[in-house]
Design a protein around this motif. Structure first.
Motif, PDB file in Angstrom:
ATOM      1  N   ARG A  69       0.847  -1.188   0.000  1.00 46.65           N
ATOM      2  CA  ARG A  69       0.000   0.000   0.000  1.00 46.65           C
ATOM      3  C   ARG A  69       0.886   1.243   0.000  1.00 46.65           C
ATOM      4  NH1 ARG A  69      -2.483  -3.471   3.600  1.00 46.65           N
ATOM      5  NH2 ARG A  69      -1.399  -2.520   5.354  1.00 46.65           N
ATOM      6  N   ASP A  70       0.462   2.301  -0.616  1.00 42.08           N
ATOM      7  CA  ASP A  70       1.182   3.567  -0.773  1.00 42.08           C
ATOM      8  C   ASP A  70       2.574   3.375  -1.389  1.00 42.08           C
ATOM      9  OD1 ASP A  70       2.675   2.646   1.453  1.00 42.08           O
ATOM     10  OD2 ASP A  70       2.140   4.323   2.745  1.00 42.08           O
ATOM     11  N   ARG A  71       2.677   2.414  -2.299  1.00 37.08           N
ATOM     12  CA  ARG A  71       3.954   2.141  -2.964  1.00 37.08           C
ATOM     13  C   ARG A  71       4.421   3.383  -3.722  1.00 37.08           C
ATOM     14  NH1 ARG A  71       5.925  -0.920  -7.850  1.00 37.08           N
ATOM     15  NH2 ARG A  71       7.741  -2.131  -7.159  1.00 37.08           N
ATOM     16  N   SER A  72       5.718   3.653  -3.623  1.00 33.30           N
ATOM     17  CA  SER A  72       6.276   4.851  -4.239  1.00 33.30           C
ATOM     18  C   SER A  72       6.629   4.612  -5.701  1.00 33.30           C
ATOM     19  CB  SER A  72       7.543   5.299  -3.493  1.00 33.30           C
ATOM     20  OG  SER A  72       7.245   5.637  -2.163  1.00 33.30           O
ATOM     21  N   ASP A  73       6.427   5.641  -6.504  1.00 30.39           N
ATOM     22  CA  ASP A  73       6.893   5.603  -7.873  1.00 30.39           C
ATOM     23  C   ASP A  73       8.403   5.821  -7.898  1.00 30.39           C
ATOM     24  OD1 ASP A  73       4.375   5.397  -9.515  1.00 30.39           O
ATOM     25  OD2 ASP A  73       3.902   7.206  -8.367  1.00 30.39           O
ATOM     26  N   SER A  74       8.989   5.667  -9.062  1.00 29.01           N
ATOM     27  CA  SER A  74      10.413   5.914  -9.198  1.00 29.01           C
ATOM     28  C   SER A  74      10.758   7.320  -8.736  1.00 29.01           C
ATOM     29  CB  SER A  74      10.844   5.745 -10.661  1.00 29.01           C
ATOM     30  OG  SER A  74      10.680   4.416 -11.082  1.00 29.01           O
ATOM     31  N   TYR A  75      11.919   7.442  -8.121  1.00 25.64           N
ATOM     32  CA  TYR A  75      12.424   8.750  -7.689  1.00 25.64           C
ATOM     33  C   TYR A  75      13.395   9.222  -8.760  1.00 25.64           C
ATOM     34  CZ  TYR A  75      14.801  12.310  -4.901  1.00 25.64           C
ATOM     35  OH  TYR A  75      15.336  13.487  -4.435  1.00 25.64           O
TER      36      TYR A  75
END
Length: 375
Positions: free
Chosen positions: A267-273
């Protein structure tokens, strides 16, 4: 009864035979599927993708150059079974020179307090007169029991998982103990005698970890028994991605963009930085072993690899890339070896481009479950 004299040659033979037997089964080192000692190995367990797979197949690489697909990660005479053999005894029968720490935020039957303990899973086994192993992995409830026939949790079959095992001389476990304290590892089962390193004894006392320095991540240098170089990263818990994202800290330290694989249904996985300096690029597709392909939705592993082919770092890690994970302690163990980097670069297919992506639709019955909170 007639007692026959034993010659000096016979005593020498018996002594050598005994030492060889101890070296094969009693030494605390990483072991391969033939029960031979290796300096280090990495396992990539495959997910159960179709009715023809069991979810116990795995891809294996080690310090000898071995690279192959194997079956039955739960085999008592396989790689993990051979390595863990010193653990498969009652504590009262363990050697006085032996100690261990099993740590996990998701131990068998419960979960650790997320606000107090780090998101980390691993095992330390040590002979204070010689060597020990540090195993860092991603599998909840592992080891399920200290039993050669019941150490693998069947819940681990569903998704892909990673393991790294490294053999270290005893003096390196002062640094490893400090690392475990820095990430607030939850020691769910342990036996550390009083004459062991103070740093290891501190891990099992359940006290709060030492305050971090102002830097974003603590980085420790380690050297294996076979003289292979490693780095251990221990990150702070911080809601700010610049501090809380373990993989961004690794990218900045090794001075390379990294491809990162973490649990695809978080859940709330981050996109690429994406940055003009160093970027963390999510992997969207994986190709491992004998052309087996899957996506992060069925991959619970956590790892990253340097994109720069002149920076030969590969890290097996504790953390997912998600906002909730930024706020927890965790870390990684990284190997500096070109052959491993090349292998993991080959695993990483279709890295995410630098724009917002839709969240995956995932099976709610995942590895990331909440059970009774303890600690």
């Amino acid at each position: 009864m007639l007692e026959l004299p034993v010659s000096s040659e016979m005593w020498s033979f018996l002594l050598v035979f005994g030492l060889l037997c101890w070296g094969a089964d009693g030494s605390v080192t990483c072991k391969n599927d033939l029960n031979a000692e290796v300096d280090w190995y990495i396992l990539y367990k495959m997910p159960k993708m179709d009715p023809t797979s069991t979810g116990t197949e795995y891809f294996y690489i080690d310090s000898s150059g071995k690279s192959e697909e194997l079956n039955n990660i739960n085999n008592p005479n396989g790689v993990l079974g051979n390595t863990l053999r010193p653990l498969f005894r009652p504590i009262r029968n363990m050697e006085e020179t032996f100690g261990f720490i099993s740590y996990s935020d998701q131990p068998p039957g419960c979960s650790a307090d997320q606000k107090r303990f780090g998101h980390s899973k691993g095992l330390v086994m040590v002979d204070r007169t010689g060597t020990g192993v540090w195993i860092l992995h991603s599998t909840p409830r592992f080891p399920f029991r200290r039993d050669q026939n019941n150490f693998w949790p069947t819940s681990g079959n569903k998704n892909a998982q990673t393991f790294i095992c490294v053999t270290f001389n005893y003096n390196q476990f002062t640094t490893i103990g400090t690392h475990l304290k820095n990430i607030n590892a939850f020691p769910f089962e342990h036996y550390i005698p009083d004459n062991f390193h103070e740093e290891l004894k501190t891990v099992v006392r359940w006290t709060e970890g030492p305050p971090f320095s102002p830097v974003q991540v603590e980085v420790s240098l380690l050297t294996s028994k076979g003289n292979q170089g490693f780095k251990a990263f221990a990150k702070r818990a911080h809601e700010d991605e610049e501090v809380g994202d373990l993989y961004l800290s690794i990218a900045k330290n090794i001075r390379s963009d990294v491809y990162a694989q973490t649990w695809g249904c978080q859940r709330d996985r981050s996109d690429s930085y994406c940055s003009n300096e160093f970027s963390v690029i999510n992997v969207e597709d994986l190709l491992v072993g004998n052309q087996r392909r899957w996506t992060p939705k069925v991959d619970h592993s956590k790892w990253c690899v340097a994109k720069d082919q002149n920076k030969h770092w590969t890290c097996i890690a504790d953390m997912n890339r998600a906002v909730s994970q930024f706020e927890r302690f965790g870390g990684a163990l990284c190997i500096n070896l070109e052959s491993v980097q090349r292998r993991f670069l080959g695993f990483a297919r279709h890295p995410q481009i630098c724009r917002k992506r839709p969240r995956p639709v995932c099976d709610p019955n995942s590895d990331e479950v909440n059970l009774q909170i303890i600690g």
